[in-house]
Design a protein around this motif. Structure first.
Motif, mmCIF file in Angstrom:
data_model
loop_
_atom_site.group_PDB
_atom_site.id
_atom_site.type_symbol
_atom_site.label_atom_id
_atom_site.label_comp_id
_atom_site.label_asym_id
_atom_site.label_seq_id
_atom_site.Cartn_x
_atom_site.Cartn_y
_atom_site.Cartn_z
ATOM 1 N N ALA A 125 4.078 -2.731 -4.750
ATOM 2 C CA ALA A 125 3.247 -2.213 -3.663
ATOM 3 C C ALA A 125 1.821 -1.945 -4.141
ATOM 4 C CB ALA A 125 3.872 -0.934 -3.101
ATOM 5 N N LEU A 143 8.024 -10.473 2.254
ATOM 6 C CA LEU A 143 8.730 -9.509 1.416
ATOM 7 C C LEU A 143 10.217 -9.861 1.409
ATOM 8 C CD1 LEU A 143 8.396 -6.887 -0.242
ATOM 9 C CD2 LEU A 143 8.733 -5.611 1.872
ATOM 10 N N PHE A 165 7.012 0.442 0.303
ATOM 11 C CA PHE A 165 5.866 -0.201 0.943
ATOM 12 C C PHE A 165 5.447 0.506 2.231
ATOM 13 C CE2 PHE A 165 8.383 -3.228 -1.429
ATOM 14 C CZ PHE A 165 7.440 -3.894 -2.198
ATOM 15 N N PRO A 180 7.237 -0.385 6.300
ATOM 16 C CA PRO A 180 5.823 -0.568 6.643
ATOM 17 C C PRO A 180 5.612 -0.565 8.158
ATOM 18 C CG PRO A 180 6.501 -2.149 4.977
ATOM 19 C CD PRO A 180 7.749 -1.487 5.462
#
Length: 254
Positions: A128, A140, A150, A171
């Motif tokens: 990250a 990812l 992340f 995220p």
């Protein structure tokens, strides 16, 4: 439990990988062996190996040691994913405590070739930290369990591929692709183009089933962040394929 001949030696395979399934199939025709494959149960619809299967955890080192004794296990083969580090250390301590021989079956890791732009790190947090300098549209492929590393990145957009749907935290700018390998280079290249990916993040899981993304990234000139795998517990012998694991079994079981 399936019928086994009297005096059969009991082998526990800590599984969940392609190599574990291949090993179980290889040992299925050995009349002197009883083979049990153990799966962690983290995947909703796992690919089951042939033979006896148990699903779920053991309850740590003590629970596994107790299971080995209660089920009269003669040898353990840790064929879990290279990044399933916790169970590997449980297995090493448990097997040592009850004097049961243990082998780690680990497929070789990936090796960078000409044209690869790999950036190595030791953790998902390290991956990250590298991303802001490498790209803004991230593919990812580290699995659904580590997305929290992340979650604080609000700038990049993530395409997250996993077998099962991930849970928060993750995220904020993310699209999920539910899929399972093996993958092809052509398929991976098309995915990179469609989603305008400019950086790939992966764990060094090794093997051919998911290696196509690395070739596609190389051909597209895309940098790759590679998370190094944790070490095998000290003192545990290693085989790189099911054939090597079978040879080890013949040696320790006589």
């Amino acid at each position: 439990m399936t019928d086994v001949p009297t005096g059969a030696r009991h082998v526990l395979i800590l599984g969940g990988t392609t190599e574990a399934r291949r090993l179980a199939a290889r040992l299925a025709d050995e009349p002197r062996l009883r083979v049990t494959s153990s799966l962690a149960g983290r995947v909703a619809e796992p690919r089951l190996p042939v033979g006896e299967v148990r699903v779920g955890g053991f309850g740590g080192t003590e629970g596994l040691a107790r299971w080995l004794c209660e089920h009269q296990v003669d040898a353990v083969i840790d064929a879990t994913h290279p990044f399933a580090g916790t169970i590997s250390f449980y297995a090493a301590r448990a097997a040592a405590s009850v004097h049961v021989p243990l082998l780690a079956l680990r497929r070789p890791g990936w090796v960078a070739g000409p044209g690869d732009r790999w950036h190595h790190t030791d953790s998902l947090a390290g991956a990250a930290a590298l991303l802001p300098g490498l790209g803004e549209r991230v593919f990812l492929t580290t699995g659904r369990m580590g997305l929290a590393a992340f979650a604080h990145l609000t700038g990049p957009w993530f395409l997250v591929r996993s077998v099962d749907a991930p849970e928060p935290p993750h995220p904020p700018r993310m699209e999920v692709l539910l899929d399972r390998g093996p993958f092809t280079v052509a398929g991976e290249a098309g995915l990179l183009r469609r989603h305008r990916i400019d950086v790939l993040v992966t764990k060094d899981s090794g093997g051919a089933a998911t290696a196509a993304k690395l070739t596609a990234a190389r051909e597209a000139g895309i940098p790759v962040v590679v998370v190094r795998r944790p070490p095998v517990p000290e003192g545990v012998p290693v085989a790189e394929d099911p054939a090597g694991a079978a040879r080890w079994l013949r040696t320790v079981l006589g």
